[in-house]
Design a protein around this motif. Sequence first.
Motif, mmCIF file in Angstrom:
data_model
loop_
_atom_site.group_PDB
_atom_site.id
_atom_site.type_symbol
_atom_site.label_atom_id
_atom_site.label_comp_id
_atom_site.label_asym_id
_atom_site.label_seq_id
_atom_site.Cartn_x
_atom_site.Cartn_y
_atom_site.Cartn_z
ATOM 1 N N SER A 101 0.951 -1.185 0.082
ATOM 2 C CA SER A 101 -0.092 0.115 0.098
ATOM 3 C C SER A 101 1.119 1.417 0.197
ATOM 4 O O SER A 101 0.509 2.222 -0.626
ATOM 5 N N TYR A 102 2.193 1.200 0.490
ATOM 6 C CA TYR A 102 3.019 2.322 0.387
ATOM 7 C C TYR A 102 4.062 1.998 -0.910
ATOM 8 O O TYR A 102 4.570 1.005 -1.053
ATOM 9 N N GLN A 103 3.746 3.193 -1.763
ATOM 10 C CA GLN A 103 4.379 2.672 -2.930
ATOM 11 C C GLN A 103 5.716 3.663 -3.389
ATOM 12 O O GLN A 103 6.313 3.500 -4.556
ATOM 13 N N ASP A 104 6.230 4.473 -2.427
ATOM 14 C CA ASP A 104 7.558 5.139 -2.812
ATOM 15 C C ASP A 104 8.714 4.419 -2.488
ATOM 16 O O ASP A 104 9.508 4.346 -1.584
ATOM 17 N N ILE A 105 8.880 3.134 -3.242
ATOM 18 C CA ILE A 105 9.913 2.278 -3.258
ATOM 19 C C ILE A 105 10.534 1.797 -4.384
ATOM 20 O O ILE A 105 10.338 2.204 -5.568
ATOM 21 N N GLU A 106 11.635 1.356 -4.288
ATOM 22 C CA GLU A 106 12.504 0.531 -5.404
ATOM 23 C C GLU A 106 12.770 -0.747 -4.792
ATOM 24 O O GLU A 106 13.192 -0.834 -3.596
ATOM 25 N N ILE A 107 12.641 -1.857 -5.597
ATOM 26 C CA ILE A 107 12.949 -3.013 -5.492
ATOM 27 C C ILE A 107 13.939 -3.681 -6.253
ATOM 28 O O ILE A 107 13.977 -3.648 -7.394
ATOM 29 N N ILE A 108 15.186 -3.720 -5.491
ATOM 30 C CA ILE A 108 16.602 -3.897 -6.007
ATOM 31 C C ILE A 108 16.798 -5.674 -5.954
ATOM 32 O O ILE A 108 16.831 -6.340 -4.831
ATOM 33 N N LEU A 109 16.527 -6.371 -7.032
ATOM 34 C CA LEU A 109 16.934 -7.836 -7.112
ATOM 35 C C LEU A 109 18.344 -7.915 -7.526
ATOM 36 O O LEU A 109 18.878 -7.592 -8.476
ATOM 37 N N ILE A 110 19.347 -8.569 -6.524
ATOM 38 C CA ILE A 110 20.482 -9.001 -6.748
ATOM 39 C C ILE A 110 20.615 -10.561 -7.138
ATOM 40 O O ILE A 110 20.547 -11.499 -6.225
ATOM 41 N N ASP A 111 20.815 -10.891 -8.453
ATOM 42 C CA ASP A 111 20.692 -12.138 -8.938
ATOM 43 C C ASP A 111 22.130 -12.615 -8.696
ATOM 44 O O ASP A 111 23.169 -12.175 -9.310
ATOM 45 N N ASP A 112 22.338 -13.521 -7.908
ATOM 46 C CA ASP A 112 23.614 -13.688 -7.248
ATOM 47 C C ASP A 112 23.961 -15.172 -8.201
ATOM 48 O O ASP A 112 24.364 -16.298 -7.636
ATOM 49 N N GLY A 113 23.961 -15.140 -9.544
ATOM 50 C CA GLY A 113 24.516 -16.296 -10.236
ATOM 51 C C GLY A 113 23.529 -17.250 -10.303
ATOM 52 O O GLY A 113 23.910 -18.461 -10.420
ATOM 53 N N SER A 114 22.337 -16.792 -10.382
ATOM 54 C CA SER A 114 21.206 -17.920 -10.621
ATOM 55 C C SER A 114 21.243 -18.692 -11.816
ATOM 56 O O SER A 114 21.881 -18.217 -12.871
ATOM 57 N N ASP A 115 20.315 -19.742 -12.060
ATOM 58 C CA ASP A 115 20.258 -20.361 -13.333
ATOM 59 C C ASP A 115 19.536 -19.656 -14.204
ATOM 60 O O ASP A 115 19.028 -18.641 -13.655
ATOM 61 N N HIS A 116 19.421 -20.003 -15.417
ATOM 62 C CA HIS A 116 18.707 -19.237 -16.362
ATOM 63 C C HIS A 116 17.329 -18.986 -15.865
ATOM 64 O O HIS A 116 16.642 -17.967 -16.434
ATOM 65 N N GLU A 117 16.343 -20.136 -15.522
ATOM 66 C CA GLU A 117 15.235 -19.820 -15.059
ATOM 67 C C GLU A 117 14.948 -18.823 -14.265
ATOM 68 O O GLU A 117 14.065 -18.002 -14.290
ATOM 69 N N THR A 118 15.564 -18.791 -13.268
ATOM 70 C CA THR A 118 15.486 -17.796 -12.156
ATOM 71 C C THR A 118 15.716 -16.205 -12.693
ATOM 72 O O THR A 118 15.148 -15.375 -12.515
ATOM 73 N N ALA A 119 16.889 -16.272 -13.435
ATOM 74 C CA ALA A 119 17.607 -15.063 -13.935
ATOM 75 C C ALA A 119 16.433 -14.434 -14.939
ATOM 76 O O ALA A 119 16.124 -13.341 -14.821
ATOM 77 N N ASP A 120 15.724 -15.378 -15.884
ATOM 78 C CA ASP A 120 14.932 -14.851 -16.777
ATOM 79 C C ASP A 120 13.528 -14.400 -16.001
ATOM 80 O O ASP A 120 13.051 -13.342 -16.375
ATOM 81 N N ILE A 121 13.390 -14.969 -14.813
ATOM 82 C CA ILE A 121 11.976 -14.386 -14.189
ATOM 83 C C ILE A 121 12.287 -13.038 -13.577
ATOM 84 O O ILE A 121 11.331 -12.275 -13.674
ATOM 85 N N CYS A 122 13.293 -12.941 -13.151
ATOM 86 C CA CYS A 122 14.189 -11.676 -12.619
ATOM 87 C C CYS A 122 13.717 -10.713 -13.713
ATOM 88 O O CYS A 122 13.470 -9.437 -13.576
ATOM 89 N N ASP A 123 14.271 -10.773 -14.934
ATOM 90 C CA ASP A 123 14.255 -9.922 -15.888
ATOM 91 C C ASP A 123 12.839 -9.791 -16.316
ATOM 92 O O ASP A 123 12.488 -8.263 -16.639
ATOM 93 N N ARG A 124 11.872 -10.760 -16.385
ATOM 94 C CA ARG A 124 10.532 -10.322 -16.678
ATOM 95 C C ARG A 124 10.051 -9.470 -15.633
ATOM 96 O O ARG A 124 9.094 -8.386 -15.915
ATOM 97 N N LEU A 125 10.262 -9.489 -14.463
ATOM 98 C CA LEU A 125 9.631 -8.782 -13.372
ATOM 99 C C LEU A 125 10.232 -7.268 -13.603
ATOM 100 O O LEU A 125 9.406 -6.383 -13.266
ATOM 101 N N GLU A 126 11.424 -7.095 -13.948
ATOM 102 C CA GLU A 126 12.035 -5.708 -14.163
ATOM 103 C C GLU A 126 11.172 -4.937 -15.427
ATOM 104 O O GLU A 126 10.854 -3.964 -15.328
#
Length: 351
Positions: free
Chosen positions: A26-51
């Motif tokens: 409900s509070y929207q003055d935010i930034e969500i920083i995802l640090i992909d720590d060398g994940s596999d392609h599936e997880t990395a792709d999900i992060c990119d789609r979320l961005e």
Amino acid sequence: MVSIIVPVYNTGIAVKKCVDSLIQQSYQDIEIILIDDGSDHETADICDRLEQENDKVIVYHCQNRGVSAARNYGIEKAGGKYIFFADSDDYAESQMLEVMVGTAEKYRMQLIIAGYYFDTPYMSDGQQMYKSIEQKIPSCRIDTKGELRAEMIYLWDSSLMYNIWNKLFESKIIKENQICFPLGKAFNEDRDFVREYLCHIQTAYVIGECFYHYIRENEMGATNVYRSDMLAIRKEEFSCLKNFFKSLEIYNDESREYVSREHFDRIVATVENMFHGNMTAGEIRCEIRKVMKDDDTRYAMKYTRPKSKKMKVLYLVFRTHNTVIIFTVMKVIYLLRKKYPVLFYRLRQSR
């Protein structure tokens, strides 16, 4: 206003549930920083789609260096007045940041601490369900360094201080004092960060509500996989906690009992961890004997005053120093954990 730092490593679709719960705050003055720590392609792709789907999400792909390095990198990139840390397989209630930020701004607090949920899995009709177990204390406001020191043992004994994901930190304090997560630790890095932060503040506010859902039972989690160095890890934490209270000049009879009780609880967990490996019964009994002869174990046993019925029984069991009795009781607890995880963690909450 708030930078939310989320280290990500091979959590797959779970990271989407986590990020969705942050986007839907409900509070929207935010930034969500995802640090992909060398994940596999599936997880990395999900992060990119979320961005791509939401302009509040920022993704950084890094080499695998561990959760501490990922969080430290997130701190470097954070631009908010406040920093909140989340784990990529957990999620949060929608009003969490609104309440936490509102409290910090209203009372000008340097640290906000909230309750949280242990989400423990169980099977029902062939499906995995989750039971939320609350961990919280009544709200309280701390306005001075003296009050913070006076409440320190109570706060640690309430199990609210070990983790970072139930807290809102002030970014300026972290960066000016170069507070960071220690590299190369299997776990307990949260505690080191929190202890260091506490040394640089005077005010804090505890919110007597639960917002964050911690998915407690992870089969590949640090405490669910056998570690031959578990005793050494627990001994280091015991020493760090003692030295922390000593540095604040509050290592007295009360804090000594708490630290001892905490270490005894970890000794019990160390023995239980032995059953996750492939050791024979004889080898486990041999390791138990080493644990019981350790100087820190003896110290903790001397000053521990268990509070719960469960820990009182276990204390009497360990006081026998009989490796066969200890082995038998801990084997039962290990099997209880596997078959009845909700019951296990309800019992586990109190020491």
